[in-house]
Scaffold this motif. Structure first.
Motif, PDB file in Angstrom:
ATOM      1  N   GLY A   1       0.794  -1.227   0.000  1.00 53.63           N
ATOM      2  CA  GLY A   1       0.000   0.000   0.000  1.00 53.63           C
ATOM      3  C   GLY A   1       0.823   1.272   0.000  1.00 53.63           C
ATOM      4  O   GLY A   1       0.298   2.362  -0.244  1.00 53.63           O
ATOM      5  N   GLU A   2       2.123   1.143   0.251  1.00 52.57           N
ATOM      6  CA  GLU A   2       2.959   2.335   0.324  1.00 52.57           C
ATOM      7  C   GLU A   2       3.415   2.807  -1.060  1.00 52.57           C
ATOM      8  O   GLU A   2       3.548   2.008  -1.987  1.00 52.57           O
ATOM      9  CB  GLU A   2       4.228   2.053   1.162  1.00 52.57           C
ATOM     10  CG  GLU A   2       3.983   1.991   2.653  1.00 52.57           C
ATOM     11  CD  GLU A   2       5.280   1.825   3.447  1.00 52.57           C
ATOM     12  OE1 GLU A   2       5.245   2.084   4.660  1.00 52.57           O
ATOM     13  OE2 GLU A   2       6.310   1.418   2.866  1.00 52.57           O
ATOM     14  N   ALA A   3       3.673   4.117  -1.139  1.00 54.78           N
ATOM     15  CA  ALA A   3       4.403   4.661  -2.281  1.00 54.78           C
ATOM     16  C   ALA A   3       5.860   4.830  -1.838  1.00 54.78           C
ATOM     17  O   ALA A   3       6.152   4.861  -0.647  1.00 54.78           O
ATOM     18  CB  ALA A   3       3.823   5.995  -2.692  1.00 54.78           C
TER      19      ALA A   3
ATOM     20  N   ARG B   1       6.226   5.056  -7.444  1.00 52.13           N
ATOM     21  CA  ARG B   1       7.570   5.392  -7.003  1.00 52.13           C
ATOM     22  C   ARG B   1       8.127   6.563  -7.789  1.00 52.13           C
ATOM     23  O   ARG B   1       7.918   6.698  -8.986  1.00 52.13           O
ATOM     24  CB  ARG B   1       8.477   4.187  -7.182  1.00 52.13           C
ATOM     25  CG  ARG B   1       8.470   3.651  -8.617  1.00 52.13           C
ATOM     26  CD  ARG B   1       9.609   2.698  -8.850  1.00 52.13           C
ATOM     27  NE  ARG B   1       9.523   1.549  -7.969  1.00 52.13           N
ATOM     28  CZ  ARG B   1      10.534   0.774  -7.661  1.00 52.13           C
ATOM     29  NH1 ARG B   1      11.737   1.022  -8.152  1.00 52.13           N
ATOM     30  NH2 ARG B   1      10.389  -0.244  -6.889  1.00 52.13           N
ATOM     31  N   LEU B   2       8.829   7.429  -7.089  1.00 46.60           N
ATOM     32  CA  LEU B   2       9.552   8.515  -7.745  1.00 46.60           C
ATOM     33  C   LEU B   2      10.925   8.588  -7.097  1.00 46.60           C
ATOM     34  O   LEU B   2      11.067   8.309  -5.907  1.00 46.60           O
ATOM     35  CB  LEU B   2       8.817   9.852  -7.573  1.00 46.60           C
ATOM     36  CG  LEU B   2       7.540  10.037  -8.401  1.00 46.60           C
ATOM     37  CD1 LEU B   2       6.806  11.297  -7.957  1.00 46.60           C
ATOM     38  CD2 LEU B   2       7.858  10.108  -9.894  1.00 46.60           C
ATOM     39  N   ASN B   3      11.911   8.975  -7.896  1.00 50.35           N
ATOM     40  CA  ASN B   3      13.279   9.050  -7.378  1.00 50.35           C
ATOM     41  C   ASN B   3      13.703  10.512  -7.262  1.00 50.35           C
ATOM     42  O   ASN B   3      13.630  11.270  -8.220  1.00 50.35           O
ATOM     43  CB  ASN B   3      14.220   8.296  -8.322  1.00 50.35           C
ATOM     44  CG  ASN B   3      15.538   7.934  -7.638  1.00 50.35           C
ATOM     45  OD1 ASN B   3      15.933   8.592  -6.669  1.00 50.35           O
ATOM     46  ND2 ASN B   3      16.200   6.910  -8.144  1.00 50.35           N
TER      47      ASN B   3
ATOM     48  N   SER C   1       7.681  18.673  -5.321  1.00 47.47           N
ATOM     49  CA  SER C   1       6.810  18.187  -6.391  1.00 47.47           C
ATOM     50  C   SER C   1       6.652  16.667  -6.316  1.00 47.47           C
ATOM     51  O   SER C   1       5.560  16.137  -6.550  1.00 47.47           O
ATOM     52  CB  SER C   1       7.316  18.643  -7.751  1.00 47.47           C
ATOM     53  OG  SER C   1       8.683  18.383  -7.872  1.00 47.47           O
ATOM     54  N   HIS C   2       7.710  15.953  -5.952  1.00 47.48           N
ATOM     55  CA  HIS C   2       7.587  14.490  -5.826  1.00 47.48           C
ATOM     56  C   HIS C   2       6.676  14.114  -4.658  1.00 47.48           C
ATOM     57  O   HIS C   2       5.867  13.190  -4.759  1.00 47.48           O
ATOM     58  CB  HIS C   2       8.968  13.849  -5.630  1.00 47.48           C
ATOM     59  CG  HIS C   2       9.740  13.680  -6.908  1.00 47.48           C
ATOM     60  ND1 HIS C   2       9.394  14.309  -8.088  1.00 47.48           N
ATOM     61  CD2 HIS C   2      10.842  12.933  -7.194  1.00 47.48           C
ATOM     62  CE1 HIS C   2      10.255  13.955  -9.041  1.00 47.48           C
ATOM     63  NE2 HIS C   2      11.145  13.126  -8.523  1.00 47.48           N
ATOM     64  N   LEU C   3       6.816  14.821  -3.544  1.00 44.03           N
ATOM     65  CA  LEU C   3       5.944  14.534  -2.392  1.00 44.03           C
ATOM     66  C   LEU C   3       4.480  14.724  -2.775  1.00 44.03           C
ATOM     67  O   LEU C   3       3.621  13.901  -2.479  1.00 44.03           O
ATOM     68  CB  LEU C   3       6.281  15.461  -1.222  1.00 44.03           C
ATOM     69  CG  LEU C   3       7.375  15.015  -0.255  1.00 44.03           C
ATOM     70  CD1 LEU C   3       7.588  16.089   0.804  1.00 44.03           C
ATOM     71  CD2 LEU C   3       7.030  13.676   0.406  1.00 44.03           C
ATOM     72  N   ARG C   4       4.208  15.836  -3.436  1.00 48.05           N
ATOM     73  CA  ARG C   4       2.846  16.130  -3.879  1.00 48.05           C
ATOM     74  C   ARG C   4       2.320  15.060  -4.822  1.00 48.05           C
ATOM     75  O   ARG C   4       1.182  14.611  -4.704  1.00 48.05           O
ATOM     76  CB  ARG C   4       2.853  17.450  -4.651  1.00 48.05           C
ATOM     77  CG  ARG C   4       2.095  18.550  -4.018  1.00 48.05           C
ATOM     78  CD  ARG C   4       2.333  19.825  -4.837  1.00 48.05           C
ATOM     79  NE  ARG C   4       2.921  20.845  -3.991  1.00 48.05           N
ATOM     80  CZ  ARG C   4       2.194  21.662  -3.241  1.00 48.05           C
ATOM     81  NH1 ARG C   4       0.886  21.590  -3.252  1.00 48.05           N
ATOM     82  NH2 ARG C   4       2.774  22.541  -2.475  1.00 48.05           N
TER      83      ARG C   4
ATOM     84  N   ASN D   1      -2.739   8.602  -3.311  1.00 45.30           N
ATOM     85  CA  ASN D   1      -3.429   8.032  -2.147  1.00 45.30           C
ATOM     86  C   ASN D   1      -2.814   6.764  -1.576  1.00 45.30           C
ATOM     87  O   ASN D   1      -3.521   5.780  -1.322  1.00 45.30           O
ATOM     88  CB  ASN D   1      -4.898   7.755  -2.483  1.00 45.30           C
ATOM     89  CG  ASN D   1      -5.705   9.030  -2.495  1.00 45.30           C
ATOM     90  OD1 ASN D   1      -5.602   9.829  -1.558  1.00 45.30           O
ATOM     91  ND2 ASN D   1      -6.467   9.243  -3.557  1.00 45.30           N
ATOM     92  N   PRO D   2      -1.509   6.772  -1.352  1.00 48.75           N
ATOM     93  CA  PRO D   2      -0.909   5.588  -0.734  1.00 48.75           C
ATOM     94  C   PRO D   2      -1.265   5.531   0.754  1.00 48.75           C
ATOM     95  O   PRO D   2      -1.705   6.535   1.318  1.00 48.75           O
ATOM     96  CB  PRO D   2       0.598   5.836  -0.916  1.00 48.75           C
ATOM     97  CG  PRO D   2       0.718   7.329  -0.893  1.00 48.75           C
ATOM     98  CD  PRO D   2      -0.549   7.875  -1.527  1.00 48.75           C
TER      99      PRO D   2
END
Ligand code: TXA
Ligand code: MG
Length: 318
Positions: free
Chosen positions: A245-247, A262-264, A280-283, A289-290
């Motif tokens: 369920g996590e991102a 996932r984003l790096n 921007s990655h956090l947003r 909705n993880p």
């Protein structure tokens, strides 16, 4: 060795400054208040270099300097109070903090992730010329290392930040020598966020009402900013694996498997790039909705300290 970085603000100097800004580099720029450490406010990598240069352990929002009130209104929402102050005091040493417009290109990092934007139309002819020629807003905090006094001459900038700037335009001593007055116009009542070059009385006369004290609504205080910054999903820091369920907010070349969400921050492990991508990655991950956002370990050196500070706040600020 540092001296050649200074340049007269003639047409060659202005052209060199604009060219450097277009290439994402930093420039020391005279304004009527103090010298600014300038970058293209729409370029998150360039803005990240400001924070790296200042060696500030956290991301403060920066002022976006624009060429005209009309330009300012394209970035922020101006109520009647804001319009009255802009009309009377711009160009000049006044900064207005207003709600941002969604279409504003001022990057997330320059606003430190806030939904507000600080705008100023400087009066100094050199600053004005550089902004107009660049054709973009310029993010510029005072051109000093964190904790040092604001730079009021080109030599101060070279002494403090010579390694970090491509060049410093030498416009002589900054005429006023103290920073702009900052007024917040994001709530019901106008707030004096920072006393500065324009006296409070002058602003209160223009508004026909008193300014609220900054202590009441200390938007600048980190504690107050937490609620603005926090993503909806909880953050799980120092994560080395992804739970169901996590991102994943990754960092570095090797990401653990387990999610498509996932984003790096930086495949190369570059902390400047990571800072540029952070908000921007956090947003973007939050919008998926993880159940939580697993954040890989971020090194403590350089900009890592500010990134870790921001993540720690976001993980607690809910
Ligand atoms: O005179 C000046 O204002 C100089 C020249 C270069 O323009 N600039 C300057 O920038 O003093 P700086 O970064 O040293 O101070 C900007 C202040 C910071 O205290 C920051 O927290 C506040 O403005 N600020 C910026 N955006 C804000 C926002 N959205 N909400 C609240 N405070 C904000
Ligand atoms: Mg400062």
């Amino acid at each position: 060795m540092k001296a050649p970085k200074m340049h007269a603000p003639d047409s060659a100097g202005i052209a060199a400054a604009v060219d450097a800004l277009k290439r994402g580099m930093l420039v020391g720029l005279p304004t009527e208040t103090v010298y600014g450490l300038a970058a293209d406010a729409t370029d998150a990598m360039a803005v990240a270099r400001i924070f790296a240069a200042k060696q500030r352990p956290r991301f403060n929002p920066l002022i976006a300097h624009v060429a005209s009130s009309e330009d300012a209104m394209a970035h922020g929402v101006f109520d009647a109070h804001a319009r009255a102050l802009a009309e009377a005091l711009w160009p000049g040493p006044l900064t207005l903090v207003v709600p941002r417009r969604a279409e504003s290109a001022v990057c997330d990092l320059a606003r430190a992730g806030l939904e507000t934007v600080a705008l100023r139309v400087p009066a100094h002819p050199v600053a004005r010329e550089v902004i107009s020629r660049l054709g973009k807003p310029i993010a510029a905090p005072s051109a000093n290392k964190s904790g040092h006094v604001s730079a009021t001459t080109a030599q101060h900038v070279v002494d403090d930040l010579g390694e970090a700037v491509a060049l410093v335009l030498d416009g002589g001593p900054a005429p006023m020598g103290i920073e702009s007055t900052i007024v917040g116009l994001t709530g019901n009542a106008p707030v004096l966020l920072r006393p500065g070059a324009i006296p409070r009385d002058r602003i209160e006369a223009l508004l026909s009402k008193p300014l609220e004290a900054s202590s009441v609504t200390s938007t600048i205080a980190p504690g107050m900013l937490e609620s603005h910054y926090a993503p909806r999903a909880p953050l799980r820091l120092e994560a080395t694996e992804v739970r169901p369920g996590e991102a994943l907010l990754g960092f570095g070349p090797a990401l653990p498997p387990g999610t498509m969400k996932r984003l790096n921050l930086s495949r190369d492990g570059d902390l400047v790039e990571a800072a540029a991508n952070l908000f921007s990655h956090l947003r973007a991950l939050d919008a998926l909705n993880p159940t939580a956002i697993a954040v890989m370990p971020i090194p403590r050196e350089g900009l890592g300290e500010a990134i870790r500070d921001r993540l720690a706040r976001a993980s607690k600020g809910r």
